[in-house]
Enzyme design. Structure first.
Site, short mmCIF file in Angstrom:
data_model
loop_
_atom_site.label_atom_id
_atom_site.label_comp_id
_atom_site.label_asym_id
_atom_site.label_seq_id
_atom_site.Cartn_x
_atom_site.Cartn_y
_atom_site.Cartn_z
N CYS A 323 13.49 -18.97 -49.00
CA CYS A 323 13.36 -18.38 -50.33
C CYS A 323 13.65 -19.43 -51.41
O CYS A 323 12.88 -20.36 -51.58
CB CYS A 323 14.27 -17.16 -50.45
SG CYS A 323 13.80 -16.05 -51.80
N HIS A 422 13.43 -13.65 -45.56
CA HIS A 422 14.82 -13.44 -45.20
C HIS A 422 14.88 -12.67 -43.88
O HIS A 422 13.98 -11.89 -43.56
CB HIS A 422 15.55 -12.63 -46.28
CG HIS A 422 15.75 -13.36 -47.56
ND1 HIS A 422 16.65 -14.40 -47.68
CD2 HIS A 422 15.17 -13.20 -48.78
CE1 HIS A 422 16.62 -14.85 -48.93
NE2 HIS A 422 15.74 -14.14 -49.61
#
Length: 477
Positions: A323, A422
């Site tokens: 991310c 994630h």
């Protein structure tokens, strides 16, 4: 409602335990936290975002996570400001003073969620935030006694005896509450006790005589739990594995629960490196998610970690960026609209041929796919929570295939991998494939979901006496 004398007193785990115990009894039970401040979050079934602790509690109640379980989520972007998320969607970025005024509106959202949960469930187990003794935050409170008073629910107060001063914590908290709030507390729970219970009993008797309130339960200190942390990074780490993984801790690190599966792997030695520390020799370096990519990128560079990462790569080490960490690996992180602060561009680490533009729209999605390296049939699953679009050059290779489309990027020499996913290590097969890509030769495949379930059952079993005490008071039926 479960409130605590301090942060990390054990509120989250007590709520999870109560949810699992009541669910075992056939009660339609649901968790709720009116307001949460945390950088660890989860994507919900209704396409929103809530704190990971509430997602864990939903699992304990055997429910899909829903935004009504955490109607107000605050994600700090600086020491004085935070992104305000209402019913799972970004509402605004506010400083602390402005949010204090906004709480009246936020309370309306909280009560809407509470009313919906009341209509659909037999029991609601509510978690407070921090401590109700924070008198400076009493006005417009929606997180602790302000909520409890508004919906007229009983409160149990939890304190962590492992910190010391447990009796002072209870008495001091009571002294900071109004008369009506004091009456609302039906009893105390002492958490994380280890030792001879007979040596504690004189203190329990003294506390009950002093306050007129019962000690409902003394809960044991349980070692080896595999539960999602609400926000703080747990100090314990695996140190016995042969494969060393380093995670630099940036100021606004988010979703560090990504590394729980790695910490549980017997062959992995995962270490968090904090401010002022030098990155040691390692097999794999993982750059974590961030709530403020440009600010955390500057911090990483100021620590000399960029130089250490470049040296690590020269010696053939592998690097993964997740991310915000993925965004940092590129050439430029551009913020033309001031999404994370002052508008402008930041020069990235230059390790992947990608560029990122931060956008005001947040992407929230649960995804499944396959790895785009090694065995291409290996499944991966995870979730995306990010504000930004990343553009990769034709020289990069994909990291994963999601719905038939390329996701993430790998360097041409296959030493660097970046992704927005994630939870990518949570699936045992994906974790095994990623560690094999990074150089670990191991046949072990720890199942994080199974370990988490075992931990929920352990804390539930330990809390049986608390449920029995509450049911004897006709509180938890």
């Amino acid at each position: 409602m479960v409130q605590g004398t301090t942060s990390d007193a054990g509120k989250s785990t007590v709520v999870a335990a109560l949810c699992r115990l009541l669910q075992r009894q056939g009660v339609r039970v649901v968790p709720m936290k009116p307001q949460n401040m945390a950088l660890n979050s989860a994507v919900t079934i209704d396409g929103g975002e809530i704190g990971r602790a509430q997602a864990l509690q939903a699992q304990a109640a055997r429910l899909p996570a829903h935004t009504d379980m955490n109607p107000v989520l605050l994600k700090p972007s600086s020491d004085t400001g935070a992104q305000v998320i209402i019913h799972g969607k970004v509402r605004a970025d506010m400083n602390a003073r402005d949010y204090q005024q906004y709480k009246t509106i936020a309370m309306g959202a909280v009560l809407e969620s509470y009313a919906r949960l009341q209509r659909n469930y037999d029991a609601i187990i509510v978690e407070g935030a921090g401590s109700p003794a924070e008198v400076n935050l009493r006005e417009r409170d929606i997180a602790n006694m302000g909520f409890a008073e508004a919906v007229d629910c009983p409160v149990i107060l939890v304190a962590d005896i492992d910190r010391g001063g447990v009796f002072a914590h209870f008495l001091g908290t009571l002294a900071c509450l109004s008369e009506s709030e004091q009456k609302r507390i039906v009893g105390f729970v002492i958490n994380r006790f280890r030792g001879d219970i007979s040596l504690l009993e004189p203190g329990l008797k003294w506390l009950e005589e002093k306050t007129g309130k019962p000690v409902l339960a003394v809960l044991p200190y349980l070692h080896g739990l595999q539960l999602d942390a609400e926000d703080a990074i747990q100090s314990s780490q695996s140190n016995s594995g042969k494969f060393k993984i380093i995670v630099p801790v940036i100021p606004r690190i988010s979703n560090h629960t990504d590394f729980d599966a790695l910490r549980a792997h017997p062959d992995v030695d995962l270490q968090f490196i904090s401010i002022g520390m030098t990155i040691p020799a390692a097999d794999l370096i993982i750059l974590p998610g961030s709530k403020n990519t440009r600010g955390d990128l500057e911090f990483l560079q100021s620590q000399g970690w960029q130089v250490a990462i470049e040296k690590h790569l020269r010696y053939g080490g592998k690097v993964i960026g997740i991310c915000g960490g993925y965004q940092m690996l590129g050439q430029v992180v551009s913020d033309p609209h001031g999404v994370e602060g002052n508008p402008g561009d930041s020069t990235g680490l230059g390790l992947l041929d990608i560029t990122t533009e931060l956008t005001s729209e947040k992407r929230l999605e649960q995804v499944t796919g396959t790895c785009a390296f090694g065995d291409l049939t290996v499944p991966v699953e995870g979730y995306e929570i990010h504000m930004g679009i990343t553009y990769a050059s034709n020289d990069t290779l994909p990291a994963f295939k999601i719905n038939g489309e390329d996701e993430g990027a790998r360097s041409p020499d296959n030493l660097i991998l970046g992704t927005y996913l994630h939870g990518l290590f949570d699936h045992p097969d994906a974790c095994h494939a990623l560690l094999k890509w990074a150089g670990l030769q191991s046949n072990l495949k720890p199942d994080l979901a199974a370990l988490r379930e075992q931990s929920i059952d352990r804390i539930a079993d330990a809390c049986q006496s608390l449920v029995d005490a509450l049911q004897s008071l006709s509180i938890a039926k």
